[in-house]
Write an enzyme that holds these catalytic residues in place. Sequence first.
Site, mmCIF file in Angstrom:
data_model
loop_
_atom_site.group_PDB
_atom_site.id
_atom_site.type_symbol
_atom_site.label_atom_id
_atom_site.label_comp_id
_atom_site.label_asym_id
_atom_site.label_seq_id
_atom_site.Cartn_x
_atom_site.Cartn_y
_atom_site.Cartn_z
ATOM 1 N N GLU A 329 -1.242 7.477 -2.397
ATOM 2 C CA GLU A 329 -0.584 6.360 -3.075
ATOM 3 C C GLU A 329 0.313 6.908 -4.183
ATOM 4 O OE1 GLU A 329 -3.090 2.224 -3.083
ATOM 5 O OE2 GLU A 329 -3.518 3.633 -4.679
ATOM 6 N N CYS A 330 1.576 6.545 -4.164
ATOM 7 C CA CYS A 330 2.531 6.888 -5.217
ATOM 8 C C CYS A 330 2.525 8.398 -5.492
ATOM 9 C CB CYS A 330 2.257 6.071 -6.478
ATOM 10 S SG CYS A 330 3.684 5.966 -7.600
ATOM 11 N N GLY A 331 1.900 8.850 -6.564
ATOM 12 C CA GLY A 331 1.867 10.284 -6.833
ATOM 13 C C GLY A 331 1.244 11.067 -5.693
#
Length: 450
Positions: A329-331
């Site tokens: 997720e994201c990072g």
Amino acid sequence: MRGKTKALLIAAPRSGAGKTTVTLALLAAFRRRGLRVRAAKCGPDYIDPAFHEAAAGAPCLNLDSWAMGPALLDSVAYEASDGADLLIVESAMGLFDGAGTGAIGEGAAAELAVHLRLPVLLVLDVAGQSQSAAATVLGFASFDPRVCIAGIILNRVGSDRHRAAIERAVATLDIPVVGAIPRDKAIHLPERHLGLVQALEHNDLELRLQRLAELAERHCDLARIQGLAAPLTVDQRPISALPPPGQRIALASDAAFAFMYPHVLSGWRRAGAEIVTFSPLSDEPPPEDCDACWLPGGYPELHAGTLANAGRFKAGLTQFAASRPVHGECGGYMVLGEGLVDAGGARHAMAGLLTHATSFADRRLHLGYRAATLLQDWPLGSGTRLRGHEFHYASLIEAGSDEPLAELFDAEGNALGPSGGRRGYVTGTFFHAIACEEDLAGQQKIAKLA
């Protein structure tokens, strides 16, 4: 139903008025007096809750009326207040600010206050004004009769004379001023691009909290504030926001991977899953005895060099992904790609399990609620509708050739196009999931509750 715990909402007319400072000061002060306190955060936020947890000595959960249906909100509120005498909920942005075009934004703290019947303690930044502060209070108190402004804390007060002038003006409104905090640069918490510098990065956090507790004890009427809180009455039926991606889940957890919602983890545990943490920054691979791996968001852009040189982590992740699901997720999504360009323009080789590349050098804010329809089979399902958000400055510089993972929509239902990718057992996206949209099906919008 729970009625013993009392609760209140800390809100303000805008961001930057001092809500977090006041919330931390009150949590630390009440805890020092022997009260069992818990905290919750309104809306999507990973950073403030870590400070709340440190101040309260207990996990802080997120309550989000846009992403969560009423039943899930009740369930998370019950969990957030477990064992507490007092639950303090911190608002996001301004009290009535949220998504959409309504007078009260969807997901606004005011929605939460109406649904949970929370009295509101309004924090006013009074720097540069005096009697005019009373007009602000009047506007907030009369804007929606369902929202109860129970008390006021004045922040950044210049002098006793300054405070007295405001209190005289506010006295005509029959809303008590229960605190007046002076201007003090020493209590300011440092910030970076996604908000406050993470709690785990402060070596002096305990000292800071002690100072904030002393500030509240000197400048706030703690007994009166406690008296403003109202009983929290919610359904205690436990509801899981998201299905677990596996039975034994390897969860990356360190300064680069710290953005994971506690209500998601507790839901996974209730479903029988076990969470096993590991640290990519310490060059640890996901444990081999796990059947799924989750790389949450965080700050990989600040640790890109360390992650690029984490050979054991990358080799172990590659081996894991050959036979078991890995999601970022994201990072975490950034780390699963081919490369990450840091703020200085240097490119670092990442895991290479997906074919995209990201850059933090040319920053552009991506922010907002998102609904996602999953396009691919993965541990959370296929065709499932999720609600969550995006909050990042990094951008895709190479889209890659992977199949898109999800179709995204903004808070108003506008299509934003495909997002993320899937290759083999590996999936990733900038989207942060909060709950399955099914929790909202057939339920009345909270903003329209009487």
